[in-house]
Design a protein around this motif. Structure first.
Motif, PDB file in Angstrom:
ATOM      1  N   GLU A 118      10.850   4.460 -33.262  1.00 27.95           N
ATOM      2  CA  GLU A 118      12.262   4.753 -33.491  1.00 27.95           C
ATOM      3  C   GLU A 118      12.554   6.216 -33.200  1.00 27.95           C
ATOM      4  O   GLU A 118      12.048   7.107 -33.877  1.00 27.95           O
ATOM      5  N   GLU A 119      13.381   6.425 -32.206  1.00 28.49           N
ATOM      6  CA  GLU A 119      13.808   7.784 -31.874  1.00 28.49           C
ATOM      7  C   GLU A 119      15.331   7.787 -31.737  1.00 28.49           C
ATOM      8  O   GLU A 119      16.037   7.581 -32.704  1.00 28.49           O
ATOM      9  N   GLU A 120      15.854   7.966 -30.513  1.00 28.65           N
ATOM     10  CA  GLU A 120      17.300   7.995 -30.337  1.00 28.65           C
ATOM     11  C   GLU A 120      17.902   6.593 -30.495  1.00 28.65           C
ATOM     12  O   GLU A 120      17.283   5.598 -30.125  1.00 28.65           O
ATOM     13  N   ARG A 163      14.222  -0.565 -35.031  1.00 30.72           N
ATOM     14  CA  ARG A 163      15.483  -1.102 -35.556  1.00 30.72           C
ATOM     15  C   ARG A 163      16.692  -0.567 -34.802  1.00 30.72           C
ATOM     16  O   ARG A 163      17.759  -1.172 -34.835  1.00 30.72           O
ATOM     17  N   ASN A 164      16.535   0.567 -34.149  1.00 34.57           N
ATOM     18  CA  ASN A 164      17.687   1.199 -33.502  1.00 34.57           C
ATOM     19  C   ASN A 164      17.581   1.241 -31.980  1.00 34.57           C
ATOM     20  O   ASN A 164      18.336   1.952 -31.323  1.00 34.57           O
ATOM     21  N   GLY A 165      16.639   0.511 -31.398  1.00 32.53           N
ATOM     22  CA  GLY A 165      16.466   0.550 -29.946  1.00 32.53           C
ATOM     23  C   GLY A 165      16.138  -0.819 -29.373  1.00 32.53           C
ATOM     24  O   GLY A 165      16.148  -1.841 -30.074  1.00 32.53           O
ATOM     25  N   TYR A 166      15.845  -0.822 -28.095  1.00 37.00           N
ATOM     26  CA  TYR A 166      15.541  -2.060 -27.374  1.00 37.00           C
ATOM     27  C   TYR A 166      14.212  -1.912 -26.650  1.00 37.00           C
ATOM     28  O   TYR A 166      13.833  -0.808 -26.234  1.00 37.00           O
ATOM     29  N   ILE A 167      13.506  -3.027 -26.504  1.00 45.54           N
ATOM     30  CA  ILE A 167      12.246  -3.037 -25.760  1.00 45.54           C
ATOM     31  C   ILE A 167      12.305  -4.144 -24.720  1.00 45.54           C
ATOM     32  O   ILE A 167      12.517  -5.313 -25.062  1.00 45.54           O
ATOM     33  N   ILE A 176       7.591  -8.343 -30.767  1.00 46.75           N
ATOM     34  CA  ILE A 176       8.516  -7.248 -30.514  1.00 46.75           C
ATOM     35  C   ILE A 176       9.714  -7.436 -31.449  1.00 46.75           C
ATOM     36  O   ILE A 176      10.414  -8.448 -31.391  1.00 46.75           O
ATOM     37  N   ILE A 177       9.938  -6.451 -32.303  1.00 50.31           N
ATOM     38  CA  ILE A 177      11.056  -6.522 -33.251  1.00 50.31           C
ATOM     39  C   ILE A 177      11.994  -5.363 -32.932  1.00 50.31           C
ATOM     40  O   ILE A 177      11.679  -4.199 -33.183  1.00 50.31           O
ATOM     41  N   GLU A 178      13.151  -5.678 -32.363  1.00 47.64           N
ATOM     42  CA  GLU A 178      14.097  -4.653 -31.959  1.00 47.64           C
ATOM     43  C   GLU A 178      15.511  -5.088 -32.309  1.00 47.64           C
ATOM     44  O   GLU A 178      15.697  -6.072 -33.031  1.00 47.64           O
ATOM     45  N   LYS A 179      16.505  -4.348 -31.824  1.00 47.58           N
ATOM     46  CA  LYS A 179      17.886  -4.569 -32.262  1.00 47.58           C
ATOM     47  C   LYS A 179      18.340  -6.016 -32.141  1.00 47.58           C
ATOM     48  O   LYS A 179      19.062  -6.526 -32.996  1.00 47.58           O
TER      49      LYS A 179
END
Length: 327
Positions: free
Chosen positions: A199-201, A259-263, A274-277
Motif C-alpha cells: 500500500e502506497e499511493e 486496499r487502496n490500489g490495483y494489481i 490477490i486482494i485489492e480494491k
C-alpha cells in the motif's frame, strides 16, 4: 479484536503459555467492555474506574509482592521462577490486568458522543494494552519502538478482525542461527494466512510478474518496485516447513493485500490470492464473518511458529535484587 501474539523480536506472554492467554484476553476484553458500556448508557462516569484500584495503589502493592517473592526465590534460574510460586504469579498478573480500564482522564476532554466513538476509544486503549502483552512478561521486557503505537497496518490487523485470530506482526525467526524477517501472519481457526502489504499511493496500479521487479504506475509515471512475492514466498516456505515438522495439518493461504490500489497479474500463481480494491470488500467480509471458536489445531500451529521466533529482552528491574541484598 484479533490477538497480537508476536511483534518483531519482542518477548510475548503468548510464548509462555499459548493455551492460557487467548482465553484470558477474550475474558478481559468482554469484562472491561461491559463496564465501559454500562457507564456510557447510564452516563455515570464513575463506573469507568469504580472497580479499579488507583495506579498508585496497584504499584505499591506490586512492589511489596515483588520484594516478598524475590526474597523467597534466592535468585533461582529465571526459567524456574514462574513454576515456584504460581499463586503469587497469578496474583501479580491479575493486578496488571486491572491497569487496563477505560482511561477517564485521557477521554475527559473528548467524551464519546455515540457508541461508535466509545468503541473506537475502547479499541485504541485495548490496542496499547496488547502492545504491553506483546512486549513483556512478569520477569522480562522488550523496548517497543514508538512507531508501533502509530502503525496503521498493525492497528488494522488487530482492530478489524475477530478475537479468535492470532497475529504475528513482522516477526523475526531464528533459523540455523540466522535471524530472518518475515511477513505478517494470521493464524485463524481454519488457516494460516501469510500476508504481504502493498500500500502506497491511492489507486496505484501494480503490474505483477514472475520477475524480480514489478512495475508501479501512478499519475502517468512508471517505477520499478521489488516484487512482494520474494518476501511472501520465503514466509510461506518457512511456515509450511515448521507446520509439517510439527504435524500441524492447517492450510496455508498466501496473499498480497492492497486496499487502496490495483494489481494486474496475467499469470498469477495458483496458490496466490490477490486482494485489492476490486475484491477487498468481499474478502474482508468473508474473514470477519467466520464464527469458528479457537481450535486446538490453531493453538498448536501458533505454538509451533512461536518456538522459532527470535526474542530480544532484558530482565525487568523489579525482579532483580539490589547488589547489597545479594551479598
Amino acid at each position: 479484536m484479533a490477538q497480537l501474539i508476536k511483534l518483531k523480536d519482542y518477548i510475548s506472554r503468548y510464548q509462555q503459555n499459548i493455551l492460557l492467554y487467548p482465553s484470558r484476553y477474550v475474558r478481559l476484553k468482554k469484562q472491561k467492555w461491559e463496564g465501559v458500556k454500562k457507564a456510557f448508557d447510564t452516563q455515570d462516569m464513575k463506573i469507568f474506574y469504580e472497580d479499579n484500584e488507583s495506579l498508585d495503589d496497584i504499584t505499591e502493592e506490586k512492589e511489596s509482592l515483588f520484594l516478598k517473592i524475590r526474597g523467597m526465590m534466592n535468585k533461582k534460574p529465571k526459567e524456574e521462577e514462574l513454576l515456584l510460586f504460581p499463586a503469587a504469579v497469578k496474583e501479580e498478573e491479575d493486578k496488571e490486568e486491572q491497569i487496563f480500564s477505560f482511561d477517564y482522564k485521557a477521554n475527559a476532554l473528548n467524551e464519546p458522543q455515540s457508541e461508535e466513538q466509545l468503541k473506537l476509544q475502547f479499541l485504541n486503549q485495548l490496542f496499547r494494552f496488547q502492545l504491553k502483552w506483546a512486549s513483556s512478561t512478569l520477569t522480562e521486557k522488550s523496548t517497543v519502538k514508538k512507531a508501533f503505537y502509530y502503525d496503521e497496518h498493525l492497528k488494522y490487523f488487530l482492530q478489524r478482525f475477530p478475537d479468535t485470530y492470532l497475529v504475528l506482526y513482522k516477526p523475526v525467526f531464528l533459523l540455523k542461527n540466522a535471524p530472518i524477517d518475515l511477513e505478517v501472519m494470521m493464524v485463524t481457526p481454519t488457516a494460516v494466512w501469510c500476508i504481504t502489504i502493498l500500500e502506497e499511493e491511492d489507486s496505484a496500479v501494480y503490474l505483477g510478474s514472475n520477475e524480480k521487479f514489478w512495475v508501479k504506475k501512478y499519475n502517468d509515471k512508471e517505477k520499478k518496485t521489488l516484487s512482494p512475492l520474494i518476501a511472501l514466498n520465503r514466509t510461506e516456505k518457512i511456515v509450511r516447513g515448521i507446520l509439517d515438522r510439527h504435524d500441524v495439518a492447517l492450510p496455508i493461504q498466501k496473499a498480497i493485500l492492497t486496499r487502496n490500489g490495483y494489481i494486474d497479474y496475467p499469470t498469477i500463481p495458483y496458490d496466490l490470492k490477490i486482494i485489492e480494491k476490486r475484491n477487498y470488500d468481499e474478502w474482508f467480509r468473508m474473514m470477519r464473518t467466520q464464527q469458528s471458536p479457537i481450535k486446538a489445531i490453531q493453538l498448536k500451529a501458533a505454538e509451533s511458529l512461536l518456538q522459532y521466533c527470535l526474542t530480544t529482552s532484558v530482565r525487568r528491574y523489579d525482579w532483580d535484587a539490589p547488589e547489597e541484598e545479594e551479598s
